[in-house]
Design a protein around this motif. Structure first.
Motif, PDB file in Angstrom:
ATOM      1  N   HIS A   1      54.832  87.321  60.296  1.00 50.66           N
ATOM      2  CA  HIS A   1      56.261  87.398  59.873  1.00 50.66           C
ATOM      3  C   HIS A   1      57.302  87.556  61.124  1.00 50.66           C
ATOM      4  O   HIS A   1      58.391  88.148  60.966  1.00 50.66           O
ATOM      5  CB  HIS A   1      56.543  88.211  58.791  1.00 50.66           C
ATOM      6  CG  HIS A   1      56.012  87.971  57.719  1.00 50.66           C
ATOM      7  ND1 HIS A   1      56.003  86.996  56.851  1.00 50.66           N
ATOM      8  CD2 HIS A   1      54.899  88.792  56.962  1.00 50.66           C
ATOM      9  CE1 HIS A   1      55.064  87.133  55.798  1.00 50.66           C
ATOM     10  NE2 HIS A   1      54.451  88.013  55.761  1.00 50.66           N
ATOM     11  N   GLN A   2      56.705  87.178  62.129  1.00 52.45           N
ATOM     12  CA  GLN A   2      57.311  87.331  63.396  1.00 52.45           C
ATOM     13  C   GLN A   2      57.485  86.076  64.288  1.00 52.45           C
ATOM     14  O   GLN A   2      56.509  85.327  64.368  1.00 52.45           O
ATOM     15  CB  GLN A   2      57.059  88.454  64.193  1.00 52.45           C
ATOM     16  CG  GLN A   2      57.011  89.994  63.648  1.00 52.45           C
ATOM     17  CD  GLN A   2      56.452  90.900  64.810  1.00 52.45           C
ATOM     18  OE1 GLN A   2      55.737  90.550  65.605  1.00 52.45           O
ATOM     19  NE2 GLN A   2      56.701  92.212  64.454  1.00 52.45           N
TER      20      GLN A   2
ATOM     21  N   PRO B   1      61.752  90.755  61.044  1.00 51.47           N
ATOM     22  CA  PRO B   1      62.712  90.507  60.119  1.00 51.47           C
ATOM     23  C   PRO B   1      63.569  91.973  59.922  1.00 51.47           C
ATOM     24  O   PRO B   1      63.081  93.089  60.032  1.00 51.47           O
ATOM     25  CB  PRO B   1      61.871  90.324  58.857  1.00 51.47           C
ATOM     26  CG  PRO B   1      60.433  90.957  59.127  1.00 51.47           C
ATOM     27  CD  PRO B   1      60.464  90.776  60.736  1.00 51.47           C
TER      28      PRO B   1
END
Length: 184
Positions: A61-62, A95
């Motif tokens: 998620h990066q 996020p």
């Protein structure tokens, strides 16, 4: 005379002919735009002056972006100490950490002078409650000493409490409205 002839030819074209000409013009514009974009990409540019992106990676998620600036190497001749740490640029974006804003209860307090009908009017006017719900809240205020008119984020709750207090004072009633933070 030439302009009149052009005008006559334009007006004599059917809608289908105009649509065909319009779609041909749109296709030509799109082709020219694609050619321009392709020329930028061939030069190593993504947008006017940005270096091309060599690698995109998504890791847990990066987003990891690695870029190489060809112009920087040519202008500076590399780094003086022999390391190439400035050649690659790693950017990590995480996020955002979002959470809901805390809510505040807008409370009405009982007094011996404000009429019940006025409290119902305020609940309908400022808190958009129907007659049955407004009557229920008014009776709670009357019998228990205070009642919750609504739950809002802080800014909205403060505004509503101030509006109710100002309206009550303008009508000559001592009705008190305050806000109270609610546990999460």
């Amino acid at each position: 005379m030439l302009d009149a002839q052009k005008l006559f030819r334009r007006s004599s074209r059917s809608k289908a002919q105009r649509d065909v000409l319009r779609s041909a013009k749109d296709k030509l514009r799109a082709k020219n735009l694609r050619d321009s974009k392709q020329a930028f990409v061939q030069q190593g540019l993504v947008d006017w002056h940005f270096p091309r992106l060599v690698e995109h990676e998504v890791v847990s998620h990066q987003l990891v972006i690695k870029a190489i600036d060809d112009n920087d190497d040519q202008q500076h001749g590399g780094s003086q100490d022999g390391s190439d740490s400035q050649d690659n640029l790693d950017v990590l974006t995480a996020p955002p950490q979002l959470k809901k804003p805390p809510f505040y209860a807008v409370l009405l307090f009982n007094d011996d002078y404000t009429p019940m009908e006025f409290v119902i009017e305020i609940l309908q006017l400022y808190f958009a409650l129907d007659l049955d719900r407004a009557t229920e809240v008014m009776l709670t205020v009357h019998y228990r000493g205070k009642g919750v008119a609504g739950m809002y984020p802080r800014d909205i709750a403060e505004t509503k409490a101030q509006q109710v207090n100002n309206y009550a004072r303008s009508q000559g009633h001592p009705l008190l409205c305050q806000i109270e933070p609610q546990p999460e």
